[in-house]
Design a protein around this motif. Sequence first.
Motif, mmCIF file in Angstrom:
data_model
loop_
_atom_site.group_PDB
_atom_site.id
_atom_site.type_symbol
_atom_site.label_atom_id
_atom_site.label_comp_id
_atom_site.label_asym_id
_atom_site.label_seq_id
_atom_site.Cartn_x
_atom_site.Cartn_y
_atom_site.Cartn_z
ATOM 1 N N ALA A 169 -59.745 9.510 -56.314
ATOM 2 C CA ALA A 169 -58.859 10.249 -55.418
ATOM 3 C C ALA A 169 -57.417 10.148 -55.920
ATOM 4 N N THR A 170 -56.662 11.194 -55.698
ATOM 5 C CA THR A 170 -55.284 11.258 -56.194
ATOM 6 C C THR A 170 -54.349 11.725 -55.074
ATOM 7 N N ILE A 171 -53.103 11.336 -55.182
ATOM 8 C CA ILE A 171 -52.095 11.789 -54.216
ATOM 9 C C ILE A 171 -51.726 13.242 -54.513
ATOM 10 N N THR A 172 -51.744 14.075 -53.486
ATOM 11 C CA THR A 172 -51.124 15.391 -53.600
ATOM 12 C C THR A 172 -49.715 15.244 -53.045
ATOM 13 N N PRO A 173 -48.693 15.358 -53.908
ATOM 14 C CA PRO A 173 -47.354 15.017 -53.427
ATOM 15 C C PRO A 173 -46.824 15.978 -52.355
ATOM 16 N N GLN A 230 -42.168 13.536 -48.942
ATOM 17 C CA GLN A 230 -42.042 12.076 -48.817
ATOM 18 C C GLN A 230 -42.471 11.373 -50.110
ATOM 19 N N ARG A 231 -43.521 11.907 -50.755
ATOM 20 C CA ARG A 231 -44.010 11.306 -52.011
ATOM 21 C C ARG A 231 -43.023 11.545 -53.169
ATOM 22 N N VAL A 232 -42.362 12.708 -53.126
ATOM 23 C CA VAL A 232 -41.373 13.008 -54.173
ATOM 24 C C VAL A 232 -40.290 11.940 -54.161
ATOM 25 N N HIS A 274 -62.964 11.643 -49.609
ATOM 26 C CA HIS A 274 -61.773 11.125 -48.930
ATOM 27 C C HIS A 274 -60.591 10.996 -49.902
ATOM 28 N N GLY A 275 -59.446 10.639 -49.337
ATOM 29 C CA GLY A 275 -58.235 10.518 -50.132
ATOM 30 C C GLY A 275 -58.033 9.106 -50.661
ATOM 31 N N THR A 276 -56.776 8.748 -50.895
ATOM 32 C CA THR A 276 -56.459 7.487 -51.573
ATOM 33 C C THR A 276 -56.348 6.297 -50.596
ATOM 34 N N VAL A 277 -56.639 6.536 -49.337
ATOM 35 C CA VAL A 277 -56.652 5.523 -48.267
ATOM 36 C C VAL A 277 -55.329 4.733 -48.253
ATOM 37 N N THR A 278 -54.266 5.461 -48.109
ATOM 38 C CA THR A 278 -52.902 4.933 -48.214
ATOM 39 C C THR A 278 -52.640 3.746 -47.279
ATOM 40 N N ARG A 279 -53.104 3.863 -46.043
ATOM 41 C CA ARG A 279 -52.820 2.780 -45.074
ATOM 42 C C ARG A 279 -53.394 1.445 -45.545
ATOM 43 N N HIS A 280 -54.590 1.480 -46.115
ATOM 44 C CA HIS A 280 -55.193 0.240 -46.623
ATOM 45 C C HIS A 280 -54.406 -0.282 -47.836
ATOM 46 N N TYR A 281 -53.944 0.649 -48.671
ATOM 47 C CA TYR A 281 -53.214 0.268 -49.878
ATOM 48 C C TYR A 281 -51.925 -0.474 -49.536
ATOM 49 N N THR A 329 -62.132 -1.760 -47.409
ATOM 50 C CA THR A 329 -62.218 -0.323 -47.698
ATOM 51 C C THR A 329 -63.595 -0.005 -48.253
ATOM 52 N N ASN A 330 -64.181 1.058 -47.772
ATOM 53 C CA ASN A 330 -65.544 1.441 -48.143
ATOM 54 C C ASN A 330 -65.553 2.165 -49.493
ATOM 55 N N SER A 331 -66.275 1.597 -50.455
ATOM 56 C CA SER A 331 -66.273 2.163 -51.808
ATOM 57 C C SER A 331 -67.484 3.050 -52.089
HETATM 58 P P1 NAP Z 1 -57.601 9.394 -46.582
HETATM 59 O O1 NAP Z 1 -57.114 8.720 -47.787
HETATM 60 O O2 NAP Z 1 -58.954 10.036 -46.675
HETATM 61 O O3 NAP Z 1 -57.611 8.346 -45.385
HETATM 62 C C1 NAP Z 1 -57.546 8.690 -44.009
HETATM 63 C C2 NAP Z 1 -58.105 7.554 -43.165
HETATM 64 O O4 NAP Z 1 -59.538 7.651 -43.179
HETATM 65 C C3 NAP Z 1 -57.815 6.169 -43.686
HETATM 66 O O5 NAP Z 1 -56.557 5.711 -43.283
HETATM 67 C C4 NAP Z 1 -58.977 5.381 -43.126
HETATM 68 O O6 NAP Z 1 -58.820 5.154 -41.732
HETATM 69 C C5 NAP Z 1 -60.120 6.373 -43.278
HETATM 70 N N1 NAP Z 1 -60.775 6.268 -44.601
HETATM 71 C C6 NAP Z 1 -60.805 7.212 -45.583
HETATM 72 N N2 NAP Z 1 -61.513 6.771 -46.630
HETATM 73 C C7 NAP Z 1 -61.923 5.526 -46.323
HETATM 74 C C8 NAP Z 1 -62.684 4.544 -47.013
HETATM 75 N N3 NAP Z 1 -63.151 4.764 -48.255
HETATM 76 N N4 NAP Z 1 -62.932 3.361 -46.391
HETATM 77 C C9 NAP Z 1 -62.467 3.122 -45.177
HETATM 78 N N5 NAP Z 1 -61.755 4.010 -44.458
HETATM 79 C C10 NAP Z 1 -61.473 5.196 -45.021
HETATM 80 O O7 NAP Z 1 -56.590 10.552 -46.135
HETATM 81 P P2 NAP Z 1 -54.979 10.537 -45.957
HETATM 82 O O8 NAP Z 1 -54.501 9.222 -45.496
HETATM 83 O O9 NAP Z 1 -54.707 11.750 -45.174
HETATM 84 O O10 NAP Z 1 -54.431 10.825 -47.424
HETATM 85 C C11 NAP Z 1 -53.978 9.790 -48.283
HETATM 86 C C12 NAP Z 1 -53.642 10.405 -49.641
HETATM 87 O O11 NAP Z 1 -54.831 10.916 -50.236
HETATM 88 C C13 NAP Z 1 -52.659 11.571 -49.575
HETATM 89 O O12 NAP Z 1 -51.622 11.357 -50.501
HETATM 90 C C14 NAP Z 1 -53.463 12.803 -49.960
HETATM 91 O O13 NAP Z 1 -52.725 13.687 -50.729
HETATM 92 C C15 NAP Z 1 -54.592 12.209 -50.777
HETATM 93 N N6 NAP Z 1 -55.865 12.954 -50.710
HETATM 94 C C16 NAP Z 1 -56.534 13.111 -51.894
HETATM 95 C C17 NAP Z 1 -57.777 13.719 -51.924
HETATM 96 C C18 NAP Z 1 -58.472 13.857 -53.239
HETATM 97 O O14 NAP Z 1 -58.005 13.391 -54.255
HETATM 98 N N7 NAP Z 1 -59.632 14.466 -53.277
HETATM 99 C C19 NAP Z 1 -58.371 14.153 -50.738
HETATM 100 C C20 NAP Z 1 -57.674 13.950 -49.526
HETATM 101 C C21 NAP Z 1 -56.440 13.333 -49.536
HETATM 102 P P3 NAP Z 1 -58.164 3.804 -41.109
HETATM 103 O O15 NAP Z 1 -56.771 3.691 -41.679
HETATM 104 O O16 NAP Z 1 -58.203 4.095 -39.652
HETATM 105 O O17 NAP Z 1 -59.037 2.646 -41.524
#
Ligand code: NAP
Length: 402
Positions: free
Chosen positions: A74-78, A81-83, A306-313, A324-326
Amino acid sequence: MEKIKMKVPLVEMDGDEMTRIIWKQIKDILLEPYIDLKTEYYDLGLEYRDKTDDQVTIDAANATKKYGVAVKCATITPNAQRVEEYNLKQMWKSPNGTIRAILDGTVFRAPIIVDSVKPSVKTWKKPITIARHAYGDVYKDVEMKLDGPGKAELVFTSADGQVSRQTIHDFDGAGVILGMHNTDKSIASFARACFTFALDQKEDLWFATKDTISKKYDHRFKDIFQEIYDAEFKDQFEAAKIEYFYTLIDDAVARIIRSEGGMIWACKNYDGDVMSDMVATAFGSLAMMTSVLVSPDGKYEYEAAHGTVTRHYYRHLKGEETSTNSMATLFAWTGALRKRGELDGIKELVDFADKLEAASIRTIDEGTMTKDLASLSEAPTKTVVNTEDFLKEINKRLVKML
Ligand code: NAP
Ligand code: MG
């Protein structure tokens, strides 16, 4: 055990934040001890994308065209705020968008099914894969808000200057209109990617639109699918004993809910947006959704949905423990390794991918899981582990299976 040898490299696209941490742990704990990993590495982490003016993303996509199989973190889409956070030269485009455009691909999303997490729909036993057309319709429309009476028309001027027009509506007061489009070329690519993937998975393909109401627009989708099926895929589908099935979108929704699952459901852009969220939620967790981009000529790029799970990071950076679930990232790797094994005739690689998936599912079914699954799981006893220990628990079971 001797390490499994690979012939052709896998295109490896590294990424950002928590998933970048997981990426390395998966390789260290579950892959490199068993496989002589042969990858062509591209660092799609935001810092390196910025350093190369995003050229690395384009190179990675072209490498996927060349070799045929990629695995992506997974990668950040800027955004703005990311810029600021990364002090970027500019707001780079979504890597997934860039890769999809170069491969002309369609994204297929499917849940990972474990016995101990039951879908909300009781009859669902097998995964339902959603294929979403990723071009046009309401996502590339033009809209107008009308403040008073007047006549709205649809006007087309052909390249040689012929004009045709139709009245949309004679407004006697305020209202709204929109114009949207799609192209035969994009619909045909979508159709070919869907037929190719259905053959690959050996699963039935369903496609649905509202062609009874939209007699030209949606009907064009139905016709293009049918023409391509008849001309290019019918014999292969019959040989594989799978079916292509067209129905109305409302009928499809009703049948899907009553089904056991186990089909690929091709959706127009908007339907796919809505239905993929519904199906994903009904199956459990975003962390259990896999995603694969398939091009019409059969190139594959595997990733987690899913995305990069920023909150966990951010918690990880503060030195706090994460859970974090892998699974989805791990299944991206197994999907890519299995495909590489199939293409190159390396049975050991295919078997390894199967066993690694089975070991990870067994881990969850035996009650060891990450925090996100704890509230969903029906396992009799549950142990919540941290990010790294989850992978080590999988490895304990994998070792026994190998
Ligand atoms: P996210 O990374 O999918 O996470 C959203 C929330 O979903 C997390 O905070 C977590 O909830 C839960 N979650 C997602 N994946 C998880 C996992 N593997 N294990 C446990 N919990 C998981 O979405 P986001 O926070 O909206 O986006 C973060 C970044 O990811 C952004 O910069 C975005 O651009 C990027 N993004 C990339 C892709 C891609 O590369 N395909 C797709 C989507 C988003 P809790 O915090 O409640 O535990
Ligand atoms: Mg959506």
